[in-house]
Design a protein around this motif. Structure first.
Motif, mmCIF file in Angstrom:
data_model
loop_
_atom_site.group_PDB
_atom_site.id
_atom_site.type_symbol
_atom_site.label_atom_id
_atom_site.label_comp_id
_atom_site.label_asym_id
_atom_site.label_seq_id
_atom_site.Cartn_x
_atom_site.Cartn_y
_atom_site.Cartn_z
ATOM 1 N N ALA A 124 0.233 -6.767 11.061
ATOM 2 C CA ALA A 124 1.612 -6.096 11.192
ATOM 3 C C ALA A 124 1.794 -5.039 10.138
ATOM 4 C CB ALA A 124 2.682 -7.155 11.194
ATOM 5 N N LYS A 125 2.684 -3.857 10.279
ATOM 6 C CA LYS A 125 2.851 -3.013 9.347
ATOM 7 C C LYS A 125 4.534 -3.013 9.239
ATOM 8 C CE LYS A 125 -1.341 -1.280 8.933
ATOM 9 N NZ LYS A 125 -1.997 -2.018 9.658
ATOM 10 N N ARG A 126 4.938 -2.860 7.833
ATOM 11 C CA ARG A 126 6.391 -2.432 7.858
ATOM 12 C C ARG A 126 6.372 -1.267 6.838
ATOM 13 N NH1 ARG A 126 11.634 -1.581 8.078
ATOM 14 N NH2 ARG A 126 12.906 -2.800 6.497
ATOM 15 N N TRP A 127 6.576 -0.155 7.578
ATOM 16 C CA TRP A 127 6.560 1.242 6.942
ATOM 17 C C TRP A 127 7.926 1.265 5.974
ATOM 18 C CZ3 TRP A 127 1.967 2.940 7.583
ATOM 19 C CH2 TRP A 127 1.475 2.640 8.606
ATOM 20 N N ASP A 128 7.679 2.061 5.228
ATOM 21 C CA ASP A 128 9.057 2.488 4.125
ATOM 22 C C ASP A 128 9.387 1.234 3.623
ATOM 23 O OD1 ASP A 128 8.591 5.335 4.631
ATOM 24 O OD2 ASP A 128 10.143 5.149 6.440
ATOM 25 N N LEU A 157 0.986 -1.297 -0.179
ATOM 26 C CA LEU A 157 0.037 0.096 0.122
ATOM 27 C C LEU A 157 0.773 1.297 0.094
ATOM 28 C CD1 LEU A 157 -2.827 -1.401 2.643
ATOM 29 C CD2 LEU A 157 -2.818 -1.333 0.025
ATOM 30 N N THR A 158 0.227 2.518 -0.151
ATOM 31 C CA THR A 158 0.917 3.782 -0.069
ATOM 32 C C THR A 158 0.348 4.638 0.937
ATOM 33 O OG1 THR A 158 0.970 3.660 -2.601
ATOM 34 C CG2 THR A 158 1.481 5.811 -1.565
ATOM 35 N N ALA A 159 1.229 4.890 1.824
ATOM 36 C CA ALA A 159 0.708 5.928 3.047
ATOM 37 C C ALA A 159 0.393 7.349 2.452
ATOM 38 C CB ALA A 159 2.066 6.230 4.051
ATOM 39 N N ARG A 160 -0.192 8.123 3.434
ATOM 40 C CA ARG A 160 -0.504 9.376 3.015
ATOM 41 C C ARG A 160 0.618 10.021 2.735
ATOM 42 N NH1 ARG A 160 -4.650 10.739 8.099
ATOM 43 N NH2 ARG A 160 -6.459 9.217 7.514
ATOM 44 N N ASN A 161 1.728 9.956 3.205
ATOM 45 C CA ASN A 161 3.003 10.702 2.710
ATOM 46 C C ASN A 161 3.680 10.175 1.493
ATOM 47 O OD1 ASN A 161 4.324 8.323 3.275
ATOM 48 N ND2 ASN A 161 5.502 8.975 5.184
ATOM 49 N N GLY A 162 2.947 9.414 0.817
ATOM 50 C CA GLY A 162 3.308 9.021 -0.519
ATOM 51 C C GLY A 162 4.410 7.633 -0.484
ATOM 52 N N LYS A 163 4.714 7.372 0.725
ATOM 53 C CA LYS A 163 5.773 6.123 0.881
ATOM 54 C C LYS A 163 4.991 4.830 1.005
ATOM 55 C CE LYS A 163 9.522 8.954 3.229
ATOM 56 N NZ LYS A 163 10.340 9.026 4.277
ATOM 57 N N PRO A 164 5.740 3.785 0.302
ATOM 58 C CA PRO A 164 5.156 2.613 0.282
ATOM 59 C C PRO A 164 5.161 1.797 1.669
ATOM 60 C CG PRO A 164 7.250 2.258 -0.748
ATOM 61 C CD PRO A 164 7.049 3.809 -0.278
ATOM 62 N N TYR A 165 4.099 1.013 2.079
ATOM 63 C CA TYR A 165 4.205 0.205 3.289
ATOM 64 C C TYR A 165 3.434 -1.083 3.102
ATOM 65 C CZ TYR A 165 -0.722 1.392 4.547
ATOM 66 O OH TYR A 165 -1.805 1.594 4.608
ATOM 67 N N LEU A 166 4.000 -2.060 3.761
ATOM 68 C CA LEU A 166 3.298 -3.342 3.599
ATOM 69 C C LEU A 166 2.134 -3.520 4.857
ATOM 70 C CD1 LEU A 166 6.211 -5.796 2.975
ATOM 71 C CD2 LEU A 166 4.686 -4.523 1.273
ATOM 72 N N ALA A 167 1.023 -4.125 4.586
ATOM 73 C CA ALA A 167 0.079 -4.303 5.580
ATOM 74 C C ALA A 167 -0.084 -5.961 5.599
ATOM 75 C CB ALA A 167 -1.281 -3.797 5.318
#
Length: 332
Positions: free
Chosen positions: A62-66, A40-50
Motif C-alpha cells: 500500500a502507498k500513502r502519498w503526501d 520514504l521520499t518521492a521524486r518530487n521531494g514529498k514524503p510518502y509511506l510504503a
C-alpha cells in the motif's frame, strides 16, 4: 470477487470486511493490520509511506502519498488502521492507494479477520515435544529438559510465540511448530546415525532457538525486544541455559552443559549468520542441518503461492527475498 468465511465482501457502507485475497481494482474502505511501514521520499521531494498490510487471507502493498507526520505515527507495524482509498494495479499486481487513514477503533477490529487458525493442534504438538524430552535416555539431559518444562514463564511464551520476525515461522505458534518439526526430524536422523548421542541431539534441537522467547515480541506482527536487539537469541539462549545449569548444580556434569552451549552457539554454522563457532561435534552438525532445512522449507511453503514473475507450461518462477534466489512452483 471471492467469498470467505461465509462473509459477503465489503462495499462502502455495508460494514463487511474485504479480504485481501479478494481485492479487485476500485474503491475500498476497510480495516487492515500494518506489518511494515517505510517512510520514504518521492521524486518530487514529498514524503510518502510504503506499507505492507495483511489479514488472514494474505498481504498487500500500500502507498500513502503526501504522508503527514500524523500518518507516520498512526501506521506503525502492529497497528490496525481503518483506511479509505482505492485498489490499483501496479505492474499487474494489486496495491492499495490510501487516501485517508486512522487508527481503527478497538471494537471494530474482529480478530477472526486477522488470525488464521493454525494447520495443526498446538496442544498436540506441545504434548509430543514434552514426551520426547521426558523420554530422553540420558538422565542428566533429562534433568535439564525438566528444568525448562517446569519454567511456566518460558513455556507460556514458547507455546505461542513466533520463531522469527520474517525468515521462517514468523507467526503465532511458529516457534512451537518449528521446534516440534526439527525434533521429529531429529528422531529420524538419530535412528540413521545411531552412533550419535540421541539425547544431546534432541535436547539441542529443543534449546537451539530457546532465546527467541525473549528476543521476539508480538505474534501477529513479530518484532524484537530491546534485549533481543542488543543481545540476539543465541546469547540469550546461552544465558538461559547457564541459569538452569546453575540451579541444577552438581546434578549435571559441567562437560554436558558445555556441549549444550556449543550446540546453541553453533546452530547457525558461521559468523555471517550469527554463530561465533562452527559445529565442532557431530550432534551440533545434525542440529544445524535440521534447523536450517526446516527454516528454508517453511519459507518455500509460504512463498509457493505468491504471484509469479515468469511462467509457462512448466510452472512459475519468482524471486524470493527470504531465500535470496529465484524459486519454482509447478502449475496450479
Amino acid at each position: 470477487m471471492g467469498m470467505r468465511d461465509h462473509e459477503k465482501a465489503e462495499t462502502p457502507g455495508n460494514g463487511r470486511h474485504v479480504y485481501i485475497a479478494d481485492l479487485e481494482p476500485g474503491k475500498l474502505r476497510g480495516i487492515y493490520l500494518v506489518t511494515e511501514c517505510r517512510n520514504l521520499t518521492a521524486r518530487n521531494g514529498k514524503p510518502y509511506l510504503a506499507l505492507t498490510l495483511k489479514d488472514n487471507s494474505g498481504a498487500i502493498s500500500a502507498k500513502r502519498w503526501d504522508a503527514t507526520e500524523e500518518d507516520v505515527q498512526l501506521a506503525r507495524p502492529g497497528a490496525y488502521i481503518e483506511l479509505s482509498g482505492s485498489v490499483e494495479l501496479y505492474k499487474d499486481t494489486p496495491q492499495i492507494v490510501i487516501e485517508h487513514l486512522r487508527v481503527a477503533p478497538a471494537e471494530a477490529v474482529n480478530p477472526e479477520h486477522f488470525e488464521a487458525p493454525p494447520a495443526f493442534d498446538p496442544e498436540q504438538l506441545l504434548a509430543e515435544v514434552t514426551a520426547i524430552l521426558r523420554g530422553l535416555g540420558d538422565e542428566h539431559y533429562r534433568l535439564v529438559a525438566e528444568a525448562y518444562l517446569n519454567d511456566e514463564a518460558f513455556m507460556a511464551r514458547f507455546g505461542v510465540g513466533p520463531a522469527a520476525r520474517m525468515m521462517h515461522h514468523p507467526y503465532k505458534f511458529g516457534l512451537l511448530e518449528h521446534v516440534h518439526s526439527v525434533m521429529k526430524l531429529g528422531e529420524m536422523l538419530c535412528d540413521h546415525y545411531a552412533w550419535c548421542n540421541r539425547s544431546l541431539v534432541l535436547l539441542g534441537l529443543f534449546l537451539h532457538d530457546s532465546g527467541k522467547v525473549v528476543e521476539l515480541i508480538g505474534e501477529n506482527v513479530p518484532g524484537y525486544s530491546v534485549e533481543g536487539e542488543l543481545l540476539g537469541h543465541i546469547t540469550i539462549g546461552i544465558n538461559l541455559l547457564d541459569r538452569k545449569l546453575q540451579e541444577l548444580g552438581e546434578q549435571v556434569p559441567h562437560s554436558k552443559g558445555v556441549l549444550l552451549k556449543h550446540i546453541i552457539l553453533s546452530h547457525h554454522e558461521n559468523a555471517e549468520f550469527g554463530s561465533p563457532k562452527p559445529p565442532m561435534l557431530a550432534e551440533a552438525q545434525i542440529v544445524h542441518a535440521i534447523e536450517a532445512l526446516d527454516a528454508k522449507m517453511n519459507a518455500f511453503l509460504r512463498e509457493k503461492d505468491l504471484p509469479a514473475e515468469q511462467q509457462d507450461a512448466t510452472g512459475t518462477l519468482r524471486y524470493s527475498k527470504l531465500l535470496k534466489r529465484r524459486i519454482f512452483a509447478p502449475p496450479a
